[in-house]
Design a protein around this motif. Structure first.
Motif, PDB file in Angstrom:
ATOM      1  N   ALA A  29       0.852  -1.189   0.000  1.00 37.03           N
ATOM      2  CA  ALA A  29       0.000   0.000   0.000  1.00 37.03           C
ATOM      3  C   ALA A  29       0.888   1.240   0.000  1.00 37.03           C
ATOM      4  N   VAL A  30       0.554   2.200  -0.841  1.00 39.39           N
ATOM      5  CA  VAL A  30       1.383   3.402  -0.962  1.00 39.39           C
ATOM      6  C   VAL A  30       0.490   4.640  -1.032  1.00 39.39           C
ATOM      7  N   PRO A  31       1.030   5.818  -0.697  1.00 31.08           N
ATOM      8  CA  PRO A  31       0.280   7.057  -0.913  1.00 31.08           C
ATOM      9  C   PRO A  31      -0.036   7.221  -2.400  1.00 31.08           C
ATOM     10  N   ILE A  32      -1.182   7.815  -2.715  1.00 29.02           N
ATOM     11  CA  ILE A  32      -1.587   8.001  -4.112  1.00 29.02           C
ATOM     12  C   ILE A  32      -0.542   8.808  -4.884  1.00 29.02           C
ATOM     13  N   SER A  33       0.071   9.771  -4.213  1.00 28.08           N
ATOM     14  CA  SER A  33       1.080  10.598  -4.881  1.00 28.08           C
ATOM     15  C   SER A  33       2.255   9.765  -5.375  1.00 28.08           C
ATOM     16  N   ILE A  34       2.588   8.697  -4.663  1.00 25.46           N
ATOM     17  CA  ILE A  34       3.672   7.813  -5.073  1.00 25.46           C
ATOM     18  C   ILE A  34       3.200   6.854  -6.157  1.00 25.46           C
ATOM     19  N   TYR A  60       3.722  -1.189   3.688  1.00 24.68           N
ATOM     20  CA  TYR A  60       3.409   0.173   3.251  1.00 24.68           C
ATOM     21  C   TYR A  60       4.684   0.758   2.653  1.00 24.68           C
ATOM     22  N   GLY A  61       4.588   1.316   1.443  1.00 22.53           N
ATOM     23  CA  GLY A  61       5.778   1.767   0.738  1.00 22.53           C
ATOM     24  C   GLY A  61       5.867   3.277   0.593  1.00 22.53           C
ATOM     25  N   PHE A  62       7.106   3.783   0.616  1.00 26.43           N
ATOM     26  CA  PHE A  62       7.337   5.227   0.556  1.00 26.43           C
ATOM     27  C   PHE A  62       8.572   5.536  -0.291  1.00 26.43           C
ATOM     28  N   ALA A  63       8.600   6.739  -0.815  1.00 27.25           N
ATOM     29  CA  ALA A  63       9.676   7.140  -1.717  1.00 27.25           C
ATOM     30  C   ALA A  63      10.956   7.519  -0.980  1.00 27.25           C
ATOM     31  N   SER A  64      10.875   7.768   0.322  1.00 31.90           N
ATOM     32  CA  SER A  64      12.044   8.210   1.070  1.00 31.90           C
ATOM     33  C   SER A  64      11.946   7.775   2.523  1.00 31.90           C
ATOM     34  N   ILE A  65      13.074   7.810   3.205  1.00 33.54           N
ATOM     35  CA  ILE A  65      13.111   7.497   4.630  1.00 33.54           C
ATOM     36  C   ILE A  65      12.274   8.513   5.401  1.00 33.54           C
ATOM     37  N   ALA A  66      12.311   9.775   4.970  1.00 34.48           N
ATOM     38  CA  ALA A  66      11.555  10.817   5.659  1.00 34.48           C
ATOM     39  C   ALA A  66      10.060  10.553   5.594  1.00 34.48           C
ATOM     40  N   GLN A  67       9.565  10.135   4.432  1.00 36.32           N
ATOM     41  CA  GLN A  67       8.143   9.815   4.307  1.00 36.32           C
ATOM     42  C   GLN A  67       7.770   8.654   5.220  1.00 36.32           C
ATOM     43  N   LEU A  89       0.074  11.543   3.602  1.00 36.18           N
ATOM     44  CA  LEU A  89       1.218  11.542   2.694  1.00 36.18           C
ATOM     45  C   LEU A  89       0.809  11.613   1.229  1.00 36.18           C
ATOM     46  N   SER A  90      -0.473  11.344   0.963  1.00 34.09           N
ATOM     47  CA  SER A  90      -0.989  11.538  -0.395  1.00 34.09           C
ATOM     48  C   SER A  90      -1.288  13.006  -0.655  1.00 34.09           C
ATOM     49  N   SER A  91      -1.505  13.752   0.421  1.00 38.53           N
ATOM     50  CA  SER A  91      -1.957  15.143   0.301  1.00 38.53           C
ATOM     51  C   SER A  91      -0.864  16.171   0.517  1.00 38.53           C
ATOM     52  N   PHE A  92       0.168  15.812   1.314  1.00 39.47           N
ATOM     53  CA  PHE A  92       1.210  16.780   1.653  1.00 39.47           C
ATOM     54  C   PHE A  92       2.592  16.165   1.478  1.00 39.47           C
ATOM     55  N   SER A  93       3.551  17.000   1.076  1.00 35.90           N
ATOM     56  CA  SER A  93       4.943  16.566   1.122  1.00 35.90           C
ATOM     57  C   SER A  93       5.387  16.594   2.580  1.00 35.90           C
ATOM     58  N   ASN A 104       0.713  25.287  13.418  1.00 36.38           N
ATOM     59  CA  ASN A 104      -0.536  24.897  14.084  1.00 36.38           C
ATOM     60  C   ASN A 104      -1.736  25.151  13.179  1.00 36.38           C
ATOM     61  N   ASN A 105      -1.581  24.766  11.916  1.00 37.95           N
ATOM     62  CA  ASN A 105      -2.570  25.070  10.885  1.00 37.95           C
ATOM     63  C   ASN A 105      -3.614  23.949  10.775  1.00 37.95           C
ATOM     64  N   SER A 106      -4.588  23.975  11.659  1.00 42.42           N
ATOM     65  CA  SER A 106      -5.615  22.928  11.657  1.00 42.42           C
ATOM     66  C   SER A 106      -6.504  23.008  10.417  1.00 42.42           C
ATOM     67  N   ASN A 107      -6.642  24.195   9.836  1.00 34.81           N
ATOM     68  CA  ASN A 107      -7.497  24.344   8.644  1.00 34.81           C
ATOM     69  C   ASN A 107      -6.995  23.492   7.481  1.00 34.81           C
ATOM     70  N   ALA A 108      -5.679  23.365   7.360  1.00 35.87           N
ATOM     71  CA  ALA A 108      -5.114  22.553   6.280  1.00 35.87           C
ATOM     72  C   ALA A 108      -5.487  21.089   6.464  1.00 35.87           C
ATOM     73  N   LEU A 109      -5.499  20.624   7.712  1.00 36.04           N
ATOM     74  CA  LEU A 109      -5.830  19.229   7.985  1.00 36.04           C
ATOM     75  C   LEU A 109      -7.323  18.963   7.826  1.00 36.04           C
ATOM     76  N   LEU A 110      -8.142  19.970   8.084  1.00 38.89           N
ATOM     77  CA  LEU A 110      -9.595  19.797   7.970  1.00 38.89           C
ATOM     78  C   LEU A 110     -10.033  19.559   6.525  1.00 38.89           C
ATOM     79  N   LYS A 111      -9.148  19.840   5.580  1.00 37.33           N
ATOM     80  CA  LYS A 111      -9.479  19.613   4.172  1.00 37.33           C
ATOM     81  C   LYS A 111      -9.373  18.133   3.804  1.00 37.33           C
ATOM     82  N   LEU A 112      -8.752  17.339   4.698  1.00 36.90           N
ATOM     83  CA  LEU A 112      -8.607  15.911   4.432  1.00 36.90           C
ATOM     84  C   LEU A 112      -9.919  15.184   4.711  1.00 36.90           C
TER      85      LEU A 112
END
Length: 204
Positions: A29-34, A60-67, A89-93, A104-112
């Motif tokens: 399983a991977v993020p859609i962006s990947i 679960y697979g990722f493009a980098s150690i950071a992800q 991880l599909s929505s944000f780098s 502390n930007n909760s508005n960005a997370l509320l879009k998920l």
């Protein structure tokens, strides 16, 4: 535990990919962006989070150690499962998500999809020190877009060993890539030795 896989992308569907690794098909399983970037029918590599649960084993697979590290930090939070971790991880780098936590930007997370106010606030509170305030994690994010040479297992092992010696991931990758250019067939131990010599020569 499986930490990294390199193989042929056989099939992509939904948020999963089947990868042929030496004749064995791994369902990951991977993020859609990947998923969108993985070339079907061609070789690819993924950093793996290997989860063992009562009902089975999951990759679960990722493009980098950071992800991968961000995914692990997310699923450590009570009530946050792999599905939401992949959604983040599909929505944000990695860099963007760290900025969201710091601001502390909760508005960005509320879009998920499926994330309400309480969940967004819990994410920000739980991750503030572990992600937003962590210089170690931030340095890992700097290597998020620096993939290792495809199919070089020794290189991956050498990078992780250098990171254990407290080198920044981006620096570790660069040193190992330079060592590989000098000795393309070097094993893990030789790559680590060469990378450390290059570090001493550079004076960094």
């Amino acid at each position: 535990m499986i930490g990294w896989l390199q193989g042929l992308v056989l099939h992509k569907q939904g948020n999963q990919v089947i990868m042929n690794v030496n004749g064995v098909g791994y369902e990951i399983a991977v993020p859609i962006s990947i998923l969108e970037q993985l070339p079907q029918g061609q070789a690819a590599e993924l950093f793996i989070h290997h989860a063992q649960r009562e009902d089975g084993q999951y990759l679960y697979g990722f493009a980098s150690i950071a992800q991968r590290q961000l995914f692990r930090e997310l699923i450590r939070i009570s009530g946050i499962g792999p599905k939401l971790g992949l959604l983040v991880l599909s929505s944000f780098s990695v860099e963007n998500f760290i900025a969201i936590v710091r601001e502390n930007n909760s508005n960005a997370l509320l879009k998920l999809s499926g994330v309400g106010k309480k969940t967004a606030e819990r994410l920000l509170i739980e991750l503030k020190d572990r992600v937003g305030g962590s210089s170690v994690f931030t340095s890992m994010a700097g290597a998020a877009d620096t993939p290792l040479p495809i199919g070089v297992t020794a290189a991956q092992e050498a990078v992780e060993a250098l990171m254990a010696l407290e080198l920044k991931p981006a620096d570790a990758v660069k040193l190992v890539e330079s060592a590989l250019k000098q000795s393309p067939d070097a094993d893990t131990a030789a790559l680590i030795k060469s990378a450390l010599q290059l570090k001493l020569q550079s004076g960094k």
